[in-house]
Design a protein around this motif. Structure first.
Motif, PDB file in Angstrom:
ATOM      1  N   GLY A 186      32.198 -43.380 -72.219  1.00  0.00           N
ATOM      2  CA  GLY A 186      31.525 -43.507 -70.924  1.00  0.00           C
ATOM      3  C   GLY A 186      32.322 -42.853 -69.819  1.00  0.00           C
ATOM      4  O   GLY A 186      33.396 -42.289 -70.039  1.00  0.00           O
ATOM      5  N   SER A 187      31.797 -42.939 -68.611  1.00  0.00           N
ATOM      6  CA  SER A 187      32.438 -42.316 -67.461  1.00  0.00           C
ATOM      7  C   SER A 187      33.562 -43.196 -66.918  1.00  0.00           C
ATOM      8  O   SER A 187      33.504 -44.421 -66.988  1.00  0.00           O
ATOM      9  CB  SER A 187      31.391 -42.074 -66.367  1.00  0.00           C
ATOM     10  OG  SER A 187      32.013 -41.693 -65.166  1.00  0.00           O
ATOM     11  N   SER A 194      28.679 -43.634 -60.282  1.00  0.00           N
ATOM     12  CA  SER A 194      27.858 -43.138 -61.386  1.00  0.00           C
ATOM     13  C   SER A 194      26.378 -43.350 -61.118  1.00  0.00           C
ATOM     14  O   SER A 194      25.543 -42.464 -61.379  1.00  0.00           O
ATOM     15  CB  SER A 194      28.255 -43.833 -62.689  1.00  0.00           C
ATOM     16  OG  SER A 194      29.575 -43.520 -63.054  1.00  0.00           O
ATOM     17  N   GLY A 198      23.523 -40.402 -60.583  1.00  0.00           N
ATOM     18  CA  GLY A 198      22.295 -40.320 -61.353  1.00  0.00           C
ATOM     19  C   GLY A 198      21.061 -40.276 -60.467  1.00  0.00           C
ATOM     20  O   GLY A 198      20.122 -39.505 -60.706  1.00  0.00           O
ATOM     21  N   ALA A 202      18.392 -37.213 -60.070  1.00  0.00           N
ATOM     22  CA  ALA A 202      16.975 -37.447 -60.343  1.00  0.00           C
ATOM     23  C   ALA A 202      16.110 -36.942 -59.192  1.00  0.00           C
ATOM     24  O   ALA A 202      15.048 -36.348 -59.399  1.00  0.00           O
ATOM     25  CB  ALA A 202      16.732 -38.929 -60.592  1.00  0.00           C
ATOM     26  N   ASN A 207      17.185 -34.999 -64.784  1.00  0.00           N
ATOM     27  CA  ASN A 207      17.222 -36.308 -65.436  1.00  0.00           C
ATOM     28  C   ASN A 207      18.383 -36.329 -66.427  1.00  0.00           C
ATOM     29  O   ASN A 207      18.300 -35.757 -67.514  1.00  0.00           O
ATOM     30  CB  ASN A 207      15.904 -36.597 -66.144  1.00  0.00           C
ATOM     31  CG  ASN A 207      15.821 -38.042 -66.624  1.00  0.00           C
ATOM     32  OD1 ASN A 207      16.837 -38.649 -66.963  1.00  0.00           O
ATOM     33  ND2 ASN A 207      14.622 -38.597 -66.652  1.00  0.00           N
ATOM     34  N   LEU A 208      19.466 -36.974 -66.052  1.00  0.00           N
ATOM     35  CA  LEU A 208      20.669 -36.964 -66.884  1.00  0.00           C
ATOM     36  C   LEU A 208      20.450 -37.637 -68.233  1.00  0.00           C
ATOM     37  O   LEU A 208      21.079 -37.254 -69.231  1.00  0.00           O
ATOM     38  CB  LEU A 208      21.821 -37.644 -66.136  1.00  0.00           C
ATOM     39  CG  LEU A 208      22.225 -37.007 -64.798  1.00  0.00           C
ATOM     40  CD1 LEU A 208      23.331 -37.805 -64.141  1.00  0.00           C
ATOM     41  CD2 LEU A 208      22.647 -35.561 -64.991  1.00  0.00           C
ATOM     42  N   ARG A 209      19.578 -38.600 -68.285  1.00  0.00           N
ATOM     43  CA  ARG A 209      19.332 -39.320 -69.535  1.00  0.00           C
ATOM     44  C   ARG A 209      18.596 -38.464 -70.563  1.00  0.00           C
ATOM     45  O   ARG A 209      18.658 -38.727 -71.766  1.00  0.00           O
ATOM     46  CB  ARG A 209      18.533 -40.601 -69.269  1.00  0.00           C
ATOM     47  CG  ARG A 209      19.294 -41.653 -68.467  1.00  0.00           C
ATOM     48  CD  ARG A 209      18.457 -42.895 -68.259  1.00  0.00           C
ATOM     49  NE  ARG A 209      19.166 -43.914 -67.514  1.00  0.00           N
ATOM     50  CZ  ARG A 209      19.974 -44.822 -68.056  1.00  0.00           C
ATOM     51  NH1 ARG A 209      20.164 -44.817 -69.366  1.00  0.00           N
ATOM     52  NH2 ARG A 209      20.595 -45.716 -67.316  1.00  0.00           N
ATOM     53  N   GLU A 210      17.891 -37.463 -70.099  1.00  0.00           N
ATOM     54  CA  GLU A 210      17.101 -36.633 -71.008  1.00  0.00           C
ATOM     55  C   GLU A 210      17.787 -35.337 -71.395  1.00  0.00           C
ATOM     56  O   GLU A 210      17.288 -34.602 -72.247  1.00  0.00           O
ATOM     57  CB  GLU A 210      15.745 -36.315 -70.367  1.00  0.00           C
ATOM     58  CG  GLU A 210      14.854 -37.533 -70.183  1.00  0.00           C
ATOM     59  CD  GLU A 210      13.503 -37.179 -69.586  1.00  0.00           C
ATOM     60  OE1 GLU A 210      13.317 -35.990 -69.208  1.00  0.00           O
ATOM     61  OE2 GLU A 210      12.647 -38.071 -69.491  1.00  0.00           O
ATOM     62  N   ARG A 211      18.924 -35.043 -70.803  1.00  0.00           N
ATOM     63  CA  ARG A 211      19.605 -33.785 -71.110  1.00  0.00           C
ATOM     64  C   ARG A 211      20.335 -33.890 -72.450  1.00  0.00           C
ATOM     65  O   ARG A 211      21.113 -34.821 -72.670  1.00  0.00           O
ATOM     66  CB  ARG A 211      20.594 -33.439 -69.997  1.00  0.00           C
ATOM     67  CG  ARG A 211      19.910 -33.127 -68.670  1.00  0.00           C
ATOM     68  CD  ARG A 211      20.898 -32.639 -67.631  1.00  0.00           C
ATOM     69  NE  ARG A 211      21.565 -31.417 -68.053  1.00  0.00           N
ATOM     70  CZ  ARG A 211      20.998 -30.207 -68.043  1.00  0.00           C
ATOM     71  NH1 ARG A 211      19.760 -30.076 -67.625  1.00  0.00           N
ATOM     72  NH2 ARG A 211      21.665 -29.151 -68.438  1.00  0.00           N
TER      73      ARG A 211
END
Length: 246
Positions: A186-187, A194, A198, A202, A207-211
C-alpha cells in the motif's frame, strides 16, 4: 555477452527487480542507494560479483565518491539505469520547501550527477536508461512536480542522445506506468492525502482503481530487451503500461 550494469535506487521496487533479473542472467550488477542496509540486503541475496555502494543521488559529492569506487573496480561499464526517484502528491498551496527540494534534487539533478560521473566509463559503447513516468504525459492531479521532473528528464534525455552519439553512448527513456510486486502492500502517504489524491484524479477522469498494474518482473523483461539491443540500433523512447490479460 555479460554486461556491467549500474542501477540507482536498487534496494527496492523496480531497482531491486532489475538487479535480481540481471544477476540471474549473468551480468554484473552494481547497486546504488541511499539506504545502505537495503542495497546490501539485495547484494547479499544475489551474491558475488555484485556489490552495493551507498549513494545519495541528490548529493553530487556522494555520487562522485560512488563512481570513484566503481571506476577503481570496473574502468568500463556498459549500462547506467537512472531509476531512483521519489513522488508525493500535494497542491501548489501546500507544498513545502523540503518537498520541492527533495523531488527536484533526486528526480532531476540525480540523473544528471550520475550520468556525468558515469560518462567516462560509458564512452565507446555504453547506454544510459533514464526511467520516466506516465505522469509526464497523463498529468495526474497533485503529482505536478513529480510529472514535471520526469518531463524535464525526458527532454534532457533526447538532447543527451544527440550530444553523446559521437561518443558511442546511447540514451533511452523508459516511461513507466503503474507497477508493483508482492511486497508492496500500500501507499506510505497519510490516508487523508491518498483519499484526496484519488478524488482529484477522479475529477480529472482518471480512475485509479481501474488502471491496470504490471509486475516489476514484467518490466524487467522489457529492460532486458533494451539492454540487449544491437549496437547499430537506437531505441530512444519506450512506454510501459499495465495490461489486463484476457
Amino acid at each position: 555477452m555479460a554486461k556491467t550494469i549500474v542501477i540507482t535506487g536498487a534496494g527496492d521496487g523496480l531497482g531491486r527487480a532489475l538487479s535480481r533479473r540481471f544477476a540471474t542472467d549473468g551480468d554484473t550488477v552494481i547497486l546504488l542507494g541511499r539506504t545502505l542496509a537495503k542495497i546490501e540486503a539485495v547484494a547479499a541475496e544475489i551474491g558475488a560479483p555484485h556489490f552495493a555502494i551507498e549513494c545519495d543521488v541528490a548529493n553530487p559529492d556522494s555520487v562522485r565518491a560512488a563512481f570513484a569506487v566503481i571506476a577503481a573496480r570496473h574502468p568500463k561499464i556498459d549500462v547506467l539505469i537512472n531509476n531512483a526517484a521519489v513522488y508525493e502528491p500535494f497542491t501548489l498551496a501546500e507544498v513545502t520547501d523540503a518537498q520541492i527540494a527533495t523531488q527536484i534534487n533526486i528526480n532531476l539533478a540525480g540523473p544528471i550527477y550520475c550520468a556525468r560521473e558515469a560518462l567516462p566509463l560509458l564512452r565507446g559503447g555504453g547506454q544510459i536508461i533514464n526511467v520516466s513516468s506516465e505522469t509526464a504525459s497523463l498529468k495526474m492531479p497533485m503529482l505536478w512536480l513529480y510529472g514535471g521532473t520526469k518531463t524535464a528528464l525526458e527532454l534532457m534525455s533526447d538532447m543527451w542522445a544527440r550530444e553523446l552519439t559521437p561518443e558511442g553512448v546511447r540514451v533511452t527513456i523508459v516511461q513507466a506506468g503503474m507497477m508493483m510486486d508482492e511486497t508492496k502492500t500500500g501507499s506510505a502517504w497519510a490516508p487523508e492525502v491518498s483519499m484526496r489524491f484519488g478524488v482529484e484524479n477522479a475529477k480529472a477522469g482518471i480512475n485509479l482503481r481501474e488502471r491496470p498494474i504490471s509486475h516489476y518482473n514484467s518490466a524487467a523483461s522489457a529492460f532486458r530487451a533494451l539492454i540487449d539491443t544491437p549496437a547499430d540500433l537506437h531505441i530512444p523512447f519506450v512506454a510501459l503500461r499495465g495490461h489486463r490479460a484476457a
